[in-house]
Design a protein around this motif. Structure first.
Motif, PDB file in Angstrom:
ATOM      1  N   VAL A   1       0.847  -1.194   0.000  1.00  0.00           N
ATOM      2  CA  VAL A   1       0.000   0.000   0.000  1.00  0.00           C
ATOM      3  C   VAL A   1       0.880   1.241   0.000  1.00  0.00           C
ATOM      4  O   VAL A   1       2.058   1.192   0.368  1.00  0.00           O
ATOM      5  CB  VAL A   1      -0.942   0.030   1.236  1.00  0.00           C
ATOM      6  CG1 VAL A   1      -1.968  -1.089   1.173  1.00  0.00           C
ATOM      7  CG2 VAL A   1      -0.159  -0.016   2.533  1.00  0.00           C
ATOM      8  N   ASN A   2       0.303   2.357  -0.417  1.00  0.00           N
ATOM      9  CA  ASN A   2       0.987   3.645  -0.362  1.00  0.00           C
ATOM     10  C   ASN A   2       0.689   4.293   0.980  1.00  0.00           C
ATOM     11  O   ASN A   2      -0.458   4.287   1.437  1.00  0.00           O
ATOM     12  CB  ASN A   2       0.507   4.553  -1.500  1.00  0.00           C
ATOM     13  CG  ASN A   2       0.888   3.988  -2.839  1.00  0.00           C
ATOM     14  OD1 ASN A   2       2.061   3.876  -3.161  1.00  0.00           O
ATOM     15  ND2 ASN A   2      -0.098   3.602  -3.622  1.00  0.00           N
ATOM     16  N   VAL A   3       1.718   4.849   1.591  1.00  0.00           N
ATOM     17  CA  VAL A   3       1.609   5.374   2.946  1.00  0.00           C
ATOM     18  C   VAL A   3       2.233   6.762   3.025  1.00  0.00           C
ATOM     19  O   VAL A   3       3.264   7.021   2.393  1.00  0.00           O
ATOM     20  CB  VAL A   3       2.327   4.425   3.937  1.00  0.00           C
ATOM     21  CG1 VAL A   3       2.300   4.971   5.343  1.00  0.00           C
ATOM     22  CG2 VAL A   3       1.709   3.043   3.892  1.00  0.00           C
ATOM     23  N   LEU A   4       1.607   7.636   3.794  1.00  0.00           N
ATOM     24  CA  LEU A   4       2.194   8.921   4.175  1.00  0.00           C
ATOM     25  C   LEU A   4       2.757   8.757   5.572  1.00  0.00           C
ATOM     26  O   LEU A   4       2.052   8.304   6.473  1.00  0.00           O
ATOM     27  CB  LEU A   4       1.144  10.032   4.172  1.00  0.00           C
ATOM     28  CG  LEU A   4       1.538  11.334   4.881  1.00  0.00           C
ATOM     29  CD1 LEU A   4       2.703  12.022   4.163  1.00  0.00           C
ATOM     30  CD2 LEU A   4       0.337  12.261   5.009  1.00  0.00           C
ATOM     31  N   ILE A   5       4.018   9.135   5.751  1.00  0.00           N
ATOM     32  CA  ILE A   5       4.644   9.108   7.069  1.00  0.00           C
ATOM     33  C   ILE A   5       5.040  10.546   7.417  1.00  0.00           C
ATOM     34  O   ILE A   5       5.740  11.204   6.654  1.00  0.00           O
ATOM     35  CB  ILE A   5       5.888   8.206   7.084  1.00  0.00           C
ATOM     36  CG1 ILE A   5       5.507   6.780   6.684  1.00  0.00           C
ATOM     37  CG2 ILE A   5       6.555   8.230   8.468  1.00  0.00           C
ATOM     38  CD1 ILE A   5       6.679   5.890   6.364  1.00  0.00           C
TER      39      ILE A   5
END
Length: 134
Positions: free
Chosen positions: A6-10
């Protein structure tokens, strides 16, 4: 399913982080300008392709502030934009800035010391994202 990427913002201050599985997230960065001492709001949109600057609001003109306003709203000059910033972005804040970082309307960081805030879009496994270990 938990091994699905999945694509994640950190969003991290170097000590702790907040991880968000992407669709789309709205980030608001509020701070007091170090020189002009006026309020600044910067709006970002984040999706799987990266980070986009989409809006800036400010109260006066001076060092490093835009001069090309599009309109005024509630006492702020406003400029709407759509500038791709990449998949990572760093902001350096000092206590004088009284910064607040919000994601989808919720404040997640308000640094009280010199802080390098990092924003990053990356891919990781769903299980890692759910555990906050991307």
């Amino acid at each position: 399913m938990i091994l699905f990427p999945v694509n994640v913002l950190i969003v991290s201050d170097g000590n702790s982080s907040h991880d968000y599985i992407l669709g789309e997230k709205n980030i608001t960065i509020f701070y007091i300008h170090s020189v002009e001492r006026s309020e600044i709001y910067e709006g970002l949109k984040v999706n799987r392709t990266g980070i986009y600057a989409v809006e800036m609001k400010w109260k006066d003109f001076g060092a490093g502030l835009p001069e090309d306003i599009q309109y005024m709203e509630n006492g702020y000059y406003v400029k709407k934009i759509n500038i791709y910033l990449g998949k990572s972005l760093d902001f350096w804040f000092i206590p004088l800035n009284r910064a607040q970082i919000s994601v989808d309307g919720s404040i997640i960081f308000a640094p009280k010391t010199e802080t390098l805030m990092k924003f990053e879009v990356k891919r990781c496994l769903l299980i890692q994202a759910l555990l906050g270990r991307c």
